[in-house]
Write a protein that holds these residues in place. Structure first.
Motif, PDB file in Angstrom:
ATOM      1  N   THR A 160     -16.229  12.113  -4.844  1.00  0.00           N
ATOM      2  CA  THR A 160     -15.254  12.724  -5.766  1.00  0.00           C
ATOM      3  C   THR A 160     -15.855  13.181  -7.087  1.00  0.00           C
ATOM      4  O   THR A 160     -15.157  13.801  -7.890  1.00  0.00           O
ATOM      5  N   GLY A 161     -17.115  12.841  -7.346  1.00  0.00           N
ATOM      6  CA  GLY A 161     -17.726  13.202  -8.617  1.00  0.00           C
ATOM      7  C   GLY A 161     -17.420  12.232  -9.748  1.00  0.00           C
ATOM      8  O   GLY A 161     -17.992  12.336 -10.828  1.00  0.00           O
ATOM      9  N   LEU A 162     -16.514  11.280  -9.534  1.00  0.00           N
ATOM     10  CA  LEU A 162     -16.156  10.324 -10.591  1.00  0.00           C
ATOM     11  C   LEU A 162     -17.336   9.422 -10.927  1.00  0.00           C
ATOM     12  O   LEU A 162     -18.045   8.954 -10.052  1.00  0.00           O
ATOM     13  N   ASP A 163     -17.494   9.171 -12.217  1.00  0.00           N
ATOM     14  CA  ASP A 163     -18.603   8.330 -12.660  1.00  0.00           C
ATOM     15  C   ASP A 163     -18.146   7.494 -13.855  1.00  0.00           C
ATOM     16  O   ASP A 163     -17.171   7.833 -14.516  1.00  0.00           O
ATOM     17  N   ASN A 164     -18.874   6.429 -14.132  1.00  0.00           N
ATOM     18  CA  ASN A 164     -18.565   5.586 -15.296  1.00  0.00           C
ATOM     19  C   ASN A 164     -17.129   5.081 -15.301  1.00  0.00           C
ATOM     20  O   ASN A 164     -16.412   5.201 -16.294  1.00  0.00           O
ATOM     21  N   VAL A 169      -2.743   8.975  -7.429  1.00  0.00           N
ATOM     22  CA  VAL A 169      -3.841   8.306  -6.721  1.00  0.00           C
ATOM     23  C   VAL A 169      -4.813   9.364  -6.227  1.00  0.00           C
ATOM     24  O   VAL A 169      -4.398  10.424  -5.754  1.00  0.00           O
ATOM     25  N   LEU A 170      -6.093   9.057  -6.317  1.00  0.00           N
ATOM     26  CA  LEU A 170      -7.134  10.002  -5.904  1.00  0.00           C
ATOM     27  C   LEU A 170      -7.433   9.833  -4.410  1.00  0.00           C
ATOM     28  O   LEU A 170      -7.799   8.748  -3.969  1.00  0.00           O
ATOM     29  N   LEU A 171      -7.261  10.922  -3.656  1.00  0.00           N
ATOM     30  CA  LEU A 171      -7.514  10.877  -2.213  1.00  0.00           C
ATOM     31  C   LEU A 171      -8.561  11.909  -1.824  1.00  0.00           C
ATOM     32  O   LEU A 171      -8.747  12.906  -2.523  1.00  0.00           O
ATOM     33  N   VAL A 172      -9.236  11.660  -0.712  1.00  0.00           N
ATOM     34  CA  VAL A 172     -10.216  12.633  -0.209  1.00  0.00           C
ATOM     35  C   VAL A 172      -9.850  13.040   1.214  1.00  0.00           C
ATOM     36  O   VAL A 172      -9.293  12.258   1.990  1.00  0.00           O
ATOM     37  N   GLN A 173     -10.180  14.301   1.535  1.00  0.00           N
ATOM     38  CA  GLN A 173      -9.981  14.789   2.893  1.00  0.00           C
ATOM     39  C   GLN A 173     -11.322  14.704   3.615  1.00  0.00           C
ATOM     40  O   GLN A 173     -12.345  15.155   3.090  1.00  0.00           O
ATOM     41  N   HIS A 174     -11.304  14.100   4.788  1.00  0.00           N
ATOM     42  CA  HIS A 174     -12.552  13.938   5.531  1.00  0.00           C
ATOM     43  C   HIS A 174     -13.007  15.278   6.104  1.00  0.00           C
ATOM     44  O   HIS A 174     -12.230  15.984   6.739  1.00  0.00           O
ATOM     45  N   GLY A 175     -14.273  15.613   5.890  1.00  0.00           N
ATOM     46  CA  GLY A 175     -14.809  16.890   6.345  1.00  0.00           C
ATOM     47  C   GLY A 175     -15.500  16.794   7.687  1.00  0.00           C
ATOM     48  O   GLY A 175     -15.907  17.800   8.269  1.00  0.00           O
ATOM     49  N   GLY A 177     -17.453  15.991  -2.490  1.00  0.00           N
ATOM     50  CA  GLY A 177     -18.841  16.091  -2.064  1.00  0.00           C
ATOM     51  C   GLY A 177     -19.100  15.164  -0.897  1.00  0.00           C
ATOM     52  O   GLY A 177     -18.184  14.519  -0.389  1.00  0.00           O
ATOM     53  N   PHE A 178     -20.379  15.107  -0.466  1.00  0.00           N
ATOM     54  CA  PHE A 178     -20.786  14.199   0.613  1.00  0.00           C
ATOM     55  C   PHE A 178     -19.962  14.518   1.870  1.00  0.00           C
ATOM     56  O   PHE A 178     -19.901  15.679   2.260  1.00  0.00           O
ATOM     57  N   THR A 179     -19.294  13.556   2.457  1.00  0.00           N
ATOM     58  CA  THR A 179     -18.532  13.827   3.683  1.00  0.00           C
ATOM     59  C   THR A 179     -17.094  14.268   3.402  1.00  0.00           C
ATOM     60  O   THR A 179     -16.305  14.423   4.335  1.00  0.00           O
ATOM     61  N   ALA A 180     -16.742  14.449   2.123  1.00  0.00           N
ATOM     62  CA  ALA A 180     -15.368  14.857   1.791  1.00  0.00           C
ATOM     63  C   ALA A 180     -15.292  16.368   1.640  1.00  0.00           C
ATOM     64  O   ALA A 180     -16.097  16.970   0.933  1.00  0.00           O
ATOM     65  N   SER A 181     -14.322  17.001   2.318  1.00  0.00           N
ATOM     66  CA  SER A 181     -14.159  18.446   2.183  1.00  0.00           C
ATOM     67  C   SER A 181     -13.246  18.780   1.007  1.00  0.00           C
ATOM     68  O   SER A 181     -13.249  19.901   0.513  1.00  0.00           O
TER      69      SER A 181
END
Lengths: 238, 238
Positions: free
Chosen positions: A76-80, A37-43, A119-123
């Motif tokens: 995350t940069g994911l697209d399409n 699963v794709l997770l992001v860390q909050h920056g 990117g954005f608010t994700a560190s």
């Protein structure tokens, strides 16, 4: 006048973003036989340093579907990606600062087809194996659990594997995909009998190459049957 | 300061109700062989006199599930219904005054089990046959169409009829239920063969009484098989 607004920089102005409804995306990835699963860390913000599902605020002039794609791409940069809506999660206490309802989306992709870039608010943005999920922010562990249950139901009712396996694959590779997604162990001969009975696979006149064990037959999906079963559904009991 | 708030009296104060997210309920009813939908006529506000799905604003301290049950009860008198969430409808232009996302819920009930009584902001509440739906407010015709498609998919994957038919019923009654919900015509002998093959029905040692035509055999559902198929699913292709 004190405004009760979360300190999330994505919510710069009430003119641009809705303030009580968000999006969260559950992106399942399949890689080398593992479900992740794709997770992001909050920056930044109240969850700085913590991990969660990629998500955020919806702009006032954007559809929820578009918001899901935009946020996933920004974080995350994911697209399409083909994102499907799960449902809205509406427990009144799910967000700590005030009442926020979130709409869940999900997808299942082949990990190696996509490059991840925070990117954005994700560190940071990382794939986590389904058995090693950390404590997530808010109700994100619950949203993930719901999504996994939903994915498992779907897998029993429509074919998977078309975009997750190589074009040519062995029956064992396909069985391992089912085992990993469903979280169960299967019997090889049962699986073989049931999957071949569905006429979903085309047996090729080729075998595996460069393997140390006895080379197994290769198969590919029959695109017409795959499409038909995706639309009409079936019931796959192992 | 001019506030851009809809003139809906249910939204008395931003302190009590969320102002950009609503609930809408699609209640399918089955009665005398017909599939119907429960609609309400708005008694006030910008939609006064028009018909729509029962729905409205969510209180800040109430879950979305509870809001759906409360609104349905206030507007139509319906209570003790098993409501299932469909999804959120998030087109930015779906509500005319400002951005409002709505969460859809649905249920399928036997009409005669429930008494309808318009209340709250509804001046009237009526069952409409699925083929005679009027022009509804906002995107409610689209929400209804989505719900019907969802219901039809569900009916192909899990049994229905337990709460919609009399305890003892003929195969023809069950077939008519499927025909009406799916909106198709079926072949009697095909239906008979397929439904009996599922072992879902128990053949009774009784026949219809007081009918002018030749009395048909009566059946009832096998509760254990019904429960198993509800949980495990199947694929019912006619």
């Amino acid at each position: 006048m004190v405004k009760n607004v979360a300190d999330d920089s994505a919510l710069k102005s009430e003119q641009t973003a809705m303030n009580a409804i968000t999006i969260d995306c559950v992106i399942f990835g399949f890689d080398k036989g593992s479900l992740e699963v794709l997770l992001v860390q909050h920056g930044e913000g109240i969850s700085k340093g913590k991990w969660g599902l990629p998500g955020g605020w919806i702009y006032k002039k954007e559809s929820t579907d578009n918001a899901a794609h935009r946020l996933l791409n920004e974080l995350t940069g994911l697209d399409n990606i083909y994102l499907e809506q799960l449902k809205a999660f509406g427990d009144p206490d799910r967000f700590p600062l005030r009442r926020v309802i979130t709409i869940g989306y999900y997808a299942l992709v082949k990990r190696e087809d996509y490059n991840i870039k925070a990117g954005f608010t994700a560190s940071d943005a990382q794939w986590y194996k389904i058995n090693s999920i950390p404590d997530l922010i808010y109700d994100h562990n619950e949203i993930l659990a719901y999504s996994l249950k939903h994915l498992r139901n779907r897998v029993r009712q429509a074919p998977i594997g078309f975009n997750l396996l190589p074009e040519k694959f062995t029956l064992l590779q396909l069985m391992h995909l089912y085992e990993e997604v469903l979280g169960i162990e299967m019997d090889k001969s049962n699986f073989r009998r049931k999957i071949l009975h569905m006429k979903l696979l085309v047996e090729l006149d080729e075998k595996q190459q460069d393997v140390s064990h006895r080379a197994a037959k290769l198969y590919k999906f029959d695109p017409a049957i795959y499409k038909k079963l995706t639309e009409k559904g079936f019931n796959f009991e192992f």
